[in-house]
Design a protein around this motif. Sequence first.
Motif, mmCIF file in Angstrom:
data_model
loop_
_atom_site.group_PDB
_atom_site.id
_atom_site.type_symbol
_atom_site.label_atom_id
_atom_site.label_comp_id
_atom_site.label_asym_id
_atom_site.label_seq_id
_atom_site.Cartn_x
_atom_site.Cartn_y
_atom_site.Cartn_z
ATOM 1 N N GLY A 284 0.822 -1.199 0.000
ATOM 2 C CA GLY A 284 0.000 0.000 0.000
ATOM 3 C C GLY A 284 0.857 1.249 0.000
ATOM 4 O O GLY A 284 2.077 1.193 -0.167
ATOM 5 N N PRO A 285 0.235 2.403 0.217
ATOM 6 C CA PRO A 285 0.980 3.663 0.209
ATOM 7 C C PRO A 285 1.954 3.789 1.366
ATOM 8 O O PRO A 285 1.715 3.267 2.459
ATOM 9 C CB PRO A 285 -0.123 4.727 0.305
ATOM 10 C CG PRO A 285 -1.295 4.017 0.901
ATOM 11 C CD PRO A 285 -1.212 2.610 0.413
ATOM 12 N N VAL A 286 3.058 4.480 1.110
ATOM 13 C CA VAL A 286 4.071 4.767 2.129
ATOM 14 C C VAL A 286 4.267 6.274 2.175
ATOM 15 O O VAL A 286 4.405 6.922 1.132
ATOM 16 C CB VAL A 286 5.411 4.076 1.805
ATOM 17 C CG1 VAL A 286 6.466 4.433 2.854
ATOM 18 C CG2 VAL A 286 5.234 2.569 1.732
ATOM 19 N N THR A 287 4.255 6.853 3.363
ATOM 20 C CA THR A 287 4.465 8.292 3.511
ATOM 21 C C THR A 287 5.547 8.553 4.549
ATOM 22 O O THR A 287 5.790 7.726 5.430
ATOM 23 C CB THR A 287 3.172 9.011 3.941
ATOM 24 O OG1 THR A 287 2.743 8.505 5.225
ATOM 25 C CG2 THR A 287 2.068 8.800 2.928
ATOM 26 N N ALA A 288 6.202 9.704 4.429
ATOM 27 C CA ALA A 288 7.229 10.112 5.399
ATOM 28 C C ALA A 288 7.049 11.592 5.682
ATOM 29 O O ALA A 288 6.715 12.378 4.796
ATOM 30 C CB ALA A 288 8.622 9.844 4.846
#
Length: 264
Positions: free
Chosen positions: A49-53
Amino acid sequence: MKPRRKTLVITAACLVAATVAATATDLVVRSRVEERVVSAASCRLHARGPVTAELDSSFAGLRALTGSVGTVRVKAEGVRRQGTEMDVEAVLEDVTRDGAGAGGTAEATVPYSGLQNRLGGGGGGGEGSGGGDAAAGMTVGSDGKNLVLSGSAGDLGLPVTVRTTLSTTADSLTVTPATIGVFGRDIPVDRVSSLPGASAFTDRLAPRTVRLDDLPAGVELTGAHAGGAGLVLSFSLNEETLGRSGGTGGSGGPAAADCSAGTA
């Protein structure tokens, strides 16, 4: 315009320009660093799925120009480990622009459906200390505080709720049935076994241990609790996890050589 007033106006204009330039530079560098962290995290976690930082400190982008970005918060959905999918949130401390760091903490939320599979209700992955299979034929969930198993028991199929306790080691989770709720009463498991027709059910309620065999180097399980969306596992991360000590990491670990974040 008087000379003094003109000088003040020019000075103010210069300060505004400098502030705008610094802010713009921070935003550009911040975006670049976050993109590199996301790329590295996606590679290391194999998230579906999506990965955010998100950089946690003010002007972290400008700090990156010196080689350090401070604290970074990373979220990744659909991380798969040992056949179980989970969502991960991590707080990484003293992170450098090449992705190394001093350590941090992480939480992995395992949906109750996935946990049910691991406990035996859907096939394998755990091991019981007494051959029990607590989740077989029951639904794993939460009562808002405890991890519970809901289903029926006995020849009459009485509805029951089994409340459990959770314990952890550095690389394992143990689910221990503690009480059985029936007709509004919570009775300790060891007392229920003496009731007529109950032994066939209580024999399945042995502690169930799930081992986490493929944790990356430097990652240790520190606790577990029942959350609203699933079982929440807490982890500690050290320098080896984030590659600062030069370790190679475990299976899929953050220190994997082919998952470098690069330089900003």
